[in-house]
Enzyme design. Structure first.
Site: not given
Ligand SMILES: CCCCCCCCCCCCC/C=C/[C@@H](O)[C@H](COP(=O)(O)O)NC(C)=O
Ligand SMILES: Nc1ncnc2c1ncn2[C@@H]1O[C@H](COP(=O)(O)OP(=O)(O)O)[C@@H](O)[C@H]1O
Ligand SMILES: [Ca+2]
Length: 553
Positions: A176, A179, A203, A245, A247, A513-514
């Site tokens: 909801e 965290n 992530d 998600g 990425t 990790d994002g």
């Molecule tokens: C100009 C062409 C550029 C191409 C560059 C490609 C490099 C891409 C490498 C990406 C590595 C991503 C590592 C993962 C990070 C995730 O933890 C984070 C969060 O992912 P989430 O949104 O939670 O799924 N995403 C980002 C983009 O910071």
């Molecule tokens: N119910 C919620 N409402 C708002 N944010 C949330 C909820 N559940 C998880 N989150 C948060 O959303 C953020 C992004 O989640 P994630 O599943 O990694 O998606 P994305 O890959 O689009 O960033 C995380 O930091 C997480 O803590």
């Protein structure tokens, strides 16, 4: 492929009205068509099939009457008894089938036999073999707002029916607030009731889950999770990731694809893949854990910028990526690191971490021996032994990749030779260079060319590292941090007003990790194989027909 081993059961059964010799051993289920003539029929479908028992999803009983099959429920039995029709028994085996690009699908085959006792013997024998490492009760957390906000739908439509079919019971929590999952795991969840945790999200959501689980495990084991020197206790519950998600790099780099059904099947068959975790501290104060990317400079800025554009969905990273590339900020600071000694593998070699990786096994073993030694001789790894190396400079990016960080944007990842479970992280330093050169480096993430083969890049495989931004002379001085940050805000305002002035901000932030870290001076330590996933690492794609195919025996 495995050899069949000692047979547990062998019968003649029928599949779609053709006779088959069917056998079951501890490792394989084989069905081979009985042929009246030994002559090869090129147009007949394949005559011999085998499935590893470890990849059988489930088995269910069916009943068949005059060729038309019906599910075995109570109502049908009553009809059969009343009308006394000629019934044949049948059972269906659901198993993993490999598709393109590491995807798994659920396939099924129905065997019929005339004798009810034989049928039941088959069903119970297969079920007995499926026992051991498979989860029966799972705790599921769904982030309904991750990625394209499809988490709930993906789980309900693609994953839940498979869990039901495999006889897995679940407790589902749709989060909801941010965290929610972390705090529930930390304080409330009755972990004893479950065989694993499932994370439906990206992530960031996975990060919440590991924070809850690692914290809870340390408290339960009497380990102080705040201390940077303490050896953390590994978590016994495995974690499954259903990618939903933006990425999803942890799923992609450990399974080879971002596909909810494939992930669900890895959970059902009870796969296990250990994973390294970095702990991040600031002045002996715990900040966060990281399993994929810890990035300062470019990736930190991309994340901070993209958080304000969540409404764009996953495309926010492309937008902010382009923007930060054009902005071209560099940051000054000092990186010190402890190179990983005694390990096999380097960040620039051609080996890739794949299913059953021998480098992870070798280095993982080495780590557990080291940590035993470390406990006896606490100073063995410390600064006093003088193994630390220090680099001072101006950087566009400082990235630590504890795994390849492969994702659909970059299928080979930030560090293609990094390992999931070798107890190290690859520290990548991108020194200040021209936009053109930085673009060359970035573009190589998407091609076969080596992104580290450039003069302004260095990469080291390390167990520990520290970073201190230049303007933060005394890292303990939080007030200075705050002061500098407010100065930075003023400067960035000025820079926005005068784009040609060329001054760069003093600080970036860390992308962990994002998630954005609130401190810039950090101390990072790798904890080898601290957690386990319901995965098996990326499978090597078959090159040619396996000669040890049991069907050929
Ligand atoms: C100009 C062409 C550029 C191409 C560059 C490609 C490099 C891409 C490498 C990406 C590595 C991503 C590592 C993962 C990070 C995730 O933890 C984070 C969060 O992912 P989430 O949104 O939670 O799924 N995403 C980002 C983009 O910071
Ligand atoms: N119910 C919620 N409402 C708002 N944010 C949330 C909820 N559940 C998880 N989150 C948060 O959303 C953020 C992004 O989640 P994630 O599943 O990694 O998606 P994305 O890959 O689009 O960033 C995380 O930091 C997480 O803590
Ligand atoms: Ca690693």
């Amino acid at each position: 492929m495995e050899r069949p081993g000692r047979l547990l059961l062998q019968s003649e059964l029928r599949v779609r009205n053709a006779a088959y010799d069917v056998s079951l051993s501890r490792s394989l289920l084989i069905w081979k068509r009985r042929t009246s003539s030994p002559v090869y029929h090129p147009f007949r479908p394949s005559v011999c099939h085998s499935v590893p028992v470890s990849e059988i999803i489930s088995v269910r009983e069916e009943e068949e009457e005059n060729g038309s099959r019906q599910r075995d429920d109570g109502s049908w039995k009553k009809i059969r008894e009343r009308e006394g029709k000629d019934c044949r028994q049948a059972f269906t085996v659901l198993y993993v089938e490999r598709c393109r690009q590491h995807r798994w699908r659920c396939a099924e085959v129905t065997f019929t036999c005339s004798d009810e006792a034989v049928c039941q013997h088959w069903v119970s024998s297969i079920r007995e073999q499926l026992a051991t490492s498979r989860p029966k009760h799972l705790l599921v957390y769904i982030n309904p707002y991750g990625g394209k906000r499809q988490g709930k739908r993906i789980y309900e439509q693609k994953v839940a029916p498979l869990f039901t079919q495999a006889g897995i019971s679940t407790s589902v929590i749709v989060t909801e607030y941010a965290n929610h999952a972390r705090d529930h795991l930390k304080m409330e969840a009755e972990l004893k009731k479950f065989d694993g945790v499932v994370c439906v999200g990206g992530d960031g959501m996975f990060s919440e889950i590991i924070h809850g689980l690692i914290w809870r495990t340390q408290i339960d084991c009497g380990v102080d999770p705040n201390s940077p020197e303490e050896a953390l206790s590994p978590c016994s519950l495995r974690i499954g990731i259903i990618p939903a998600g933006s990425t999803d790099c942890i799923c992609f780099a450990s399974v080879g694809t971002n596909d909810p059904v494939t992930s669900a099947l890895h959970i059902i068959v009870g796969d296990s893949q250990p994973l390294d975790v970095c702990s991040v501290h600031h002045n002996n104060m715990f900040l966060r854990y990281s399993v994929s990317l810890l990035g300062y400079g470019f990736y930190g800025d991309v994340l901070s910028d993209s958080e304000r554009k969540r409404w764009m969905g996953p495309a926010r990273y492309d937008f902010s990526g382009l923007k930060m590339f054009l902005t071209h900020h560099y940051y000054e600071g000092t990186v010190s690191y402890l190179p990983a000694k005694g390990i096999i593998g380097t960040p620039r070699d051609a080996t890739r971490c794949r299913s059953g990786c021998v480098i992870c096994q070798h280095n993982g073993q080495l780590n557990s021996e080291r940590s035993e030694k470390y406990e006896m001789d606490e100073a063995s790894d410390s600064e006093s032994s003088g193994e630390w190396r220090t680099i001072r400079g101006k950087f566009l990016a400082i990235n630590a990749a504890s795994m390849s960080c492969a994702c659909p944007r970059s299928p080979k990842g930030l560090s293609p030779a990094a390992h999931l479970a070798d107890g190290t992280t690859d520290l990548i330093l991108v020194r200040k260079c021209s936009r053109f050169n930085f673009l060359r480096h970035l573009l190589r993430h998407t091609s076969k060319d080596d992104q580290f083969d450039l003069t302004f890049i260095e990469v080291h495989r390390v167990r520990r590292f520290r970073f201190m931004p230049r303007h933060c002379q005394s890292d303990s001085d939080l007030e200075l941090d705050l002061h500098e940050n407010s100065k930075r805000q003023i400067f960035s305002q000025i820079c926005k007003d005068h784009p040609a002035c060329g001054c760069a901000p003093a600080y970036s932030s860390w992308n962990c990790d994002g998630e954005i870290l609130t401190h810039t001076g950090i101390d990072v330590r790798v904890h080898g194989q601290l957690i386990k996933l319901f995965a098996r690492g990326i499978e090597e794609l078959p090159v040619f027909e396996d000669l040890s195919n049991p069907c050929a025996i």
